[in-house]
Design a protein around this motif. Structure first.
Motif, short mmCIF file in Angstrom:
data_model
loop_
_atom_site.label_atom_id
_atom_site.label_comp_id
_atom_site.label_asym_id
_atom_site.label_seq_id
_atom_site.Cartn_x
_atom_site.Cartn_y
_atom_site.Cartn_z
N ASP A 82 34.26 70.08 -55.04
CA ASP A 82 34.93 69.29 -54.02
C ASP A 82 34.91 70.08 -52.71
OD1 ASP A 82 36.40 67.41 -52.69
OD2 ASP A 82 38.26 67.73 -53.81
N VAL A 83 34.02 69.69 -51.80
CA VAL A 83 33.75 70.49 -50.60
C VAL A 83 34.86 70.29 -49.56
CG1 VAL A 83 32.11 71.00 -48.77
CG2 VAL A 83 31.29 70.28 -51.02
N LEU A 84 35.45 71.42 -49.14
CA LEU A 84 36.47 71.42 -48.11
C LEU A 84 36.15 72.50 -47.08
CD1 LEU A 84 39.70 71.20 -50.32
CD2 LEU A 84 38.57 69.31 -49.14
N ARG A 85 36.59 72.31 -45.85
CA ARG A 85 36.46 73.34 -44.81
C ARG A 85 37.82 73.99 -44.61
NH1 ARG A 85 31.32 73.59 -42.11
NH2 ARG A 85 30.03 71.98 -43.11
N ASN A 86 37.87 75.29 -44.85
CA ASN A 86 39.13 76.01 -44.85
C ASN A 86 39.23 76.96 -43.66
OD1 ASN A 86 41.45 77.46 -45.48
ND2 ASN A 86 40.50 78.63 -47.11
N PRO A 149 32.33 81.06 -33.13
CA PRO A 149 32.45 82.45 -33.60
C PRO A 149 33.89 82.90 -33.76
CG PRO A 149 30.79 82.27 -31.88
CD PRO A 149 31.48 80.94 -31.94
N LEU A 150 34.17 83.54 -34.89
CA LEU A 150 35.50 84.03 -35.27
C LEU A 150 36.51 82.91 -35.48
CD1 LEU A 150 35.94 87.24 -33.04
CD2 LEU A 150 34.96 87.03 -35.33
N GLN A 151 36.08 81.66 -35.33
CA GLN A 151 36.95 80.51 -35.57
C GLN A 151 36.38 79.59 -36.65
OE1 GLN A 151 39.90 79.92 -34.15
NE2 GLN A 151 39.84 81.67 -32.75
N GLY A 152 35.23 79.98 -37.21
CA GLY A 152 34.56 79.13 -38.18
C GLY A 152 35.38 78.89 -39.43
N HIS A 153 35.25 77.70 -39.98
CA HIS A 153 35.96 77.32 -41.20
C HIS A 153 35.12 77.66 -42.42
CE1 HIS A 153 38.62 74.15 -38.93
NE2 HIS A 153 38.71 75.38 -38.44
N VAL A 154 35.73 78.27 -43.40
CA VAL A 154 35.04 78.69 -44.61
C VAL A 154 34.83 77.49 -45.53
CG1 VAL A 154 35.23 80.11 -46.69
CG2 VAL A 154 35.94 81.03 -44.48
N VAL A 155 33.66 77.43 -46.14
CA VAL A 155 33.35 76.36 -47.09
C VAL A 155 33.91 76.71 -48.47
CG1 VAL A 155 31.51 75.10 -48.27
CG2 VAL A 155 31.27 75.68 -45.85
N ASP A 156 34.86 75.91 -48.94
CA ASP A 156 35.39 76.02 -50.30
C ASP A 156 34.94 74.82 -51.09
OD1 ASP A 156 36.73 78.39 -49.77
OD2 ASP A 156 38.59 77.40 -49.19
#
Length: 208
Positions: A82-86, A149-156
């Motif tokens: 279940d792809v989320l942007r964290n 940059p430095l604000q990117g959301h991690v892919v979970d």
């Protein structure tokens, strides 16, 4: 041959002793840190690279194929893709501190790289390698993914037992590496095994 000459030769033979081999000089302080450093270094960075590659490849794959689609059940429902942007930390913590988390990850990477040449323990190398790979994996997202940059959301994308993080917060491979590596390092510390290969044993209390 006279008696005096015989006694002189006899005493000379007794006095002469075979030369003893020269004692090896102990390793200097400059040589000591180099001994045994090769294998832990290879282990640490090898594990870190493998963890980073797996994390990046899985994120690229799920974003390309699953983002915007319904969750996919895997392993009989043990996990859901279940792809989320964290924007937060591991397991969706501190969602409002994205740039702070990015800087913290950079510090963690720097500390591990600085400590690496001092490693003599395979266990510590494995633990720190997992942490390093996981930190780098999420840091790649922080730097290169939207919104900047430095604000990117991690892919979970891994949701345990139910989609949407209903049972456990959605996570990724990097999060798993950080947790497993951190637990291993803490366990080694509790067992008295230090990163430099020394073992600290608790002294038994003296009987009164």
């Amino acid at each position: 041959m006279s008696t005096d000459q015989s006694s002189d030769q006899w005493s000379s033979a007794e006095g002469d002793s075979p030369e003893e081999p020269a004692a090896k000089e102990p390793a200097t302080s400059d040589d000591a840190p180099r001994r045994g450093v090769g294998k832990p270094l290879v282990l640490l960075f090898g594990i870190a690279v493998v963890a980073l590659v797996i994390d990046v490849l899985t994120k690229v794959a799920v974003v390309a194929n699953l983002e915007g689609h319904p969750p996919v059940k895997v392993l009989g429902g043990l996990f859901y893709l279940d792809v989320l942007r964290n924007p937060g930390a591991a397991f969706s913590l501190a969602t409002g501190l994205t740039w702070v988390l990015a800087l913290l990850a950079i510090v963690v990477v720097g500390v591990i790289v600085w400590l690496a040449p001092k490693l003599r323990s395979a266990g510590w190398a494995v633990g720190l390698g997992l942490v390093l790979g996981g930190a780098c994996g999420n840091l790649v997202d922080r730097i290169f993914r939207a919104p900047g940059p430095l604000q990117g959301h991690v892919v979970d994308f891994l949701s345990f037992l139910a989609p949407g993080g209903q049972v456990w917060p959605v996570f990724n491979v990097a999060d798993s590496c950080i947790v497993v590596g951190g637990v291993l390092v803490v366990l080694l510390s509790l067992l008295g095994r230090d990163y430099d290969g020394t073992v600290v044993r608790k002294k038994k209390a003296r009987e009164s």
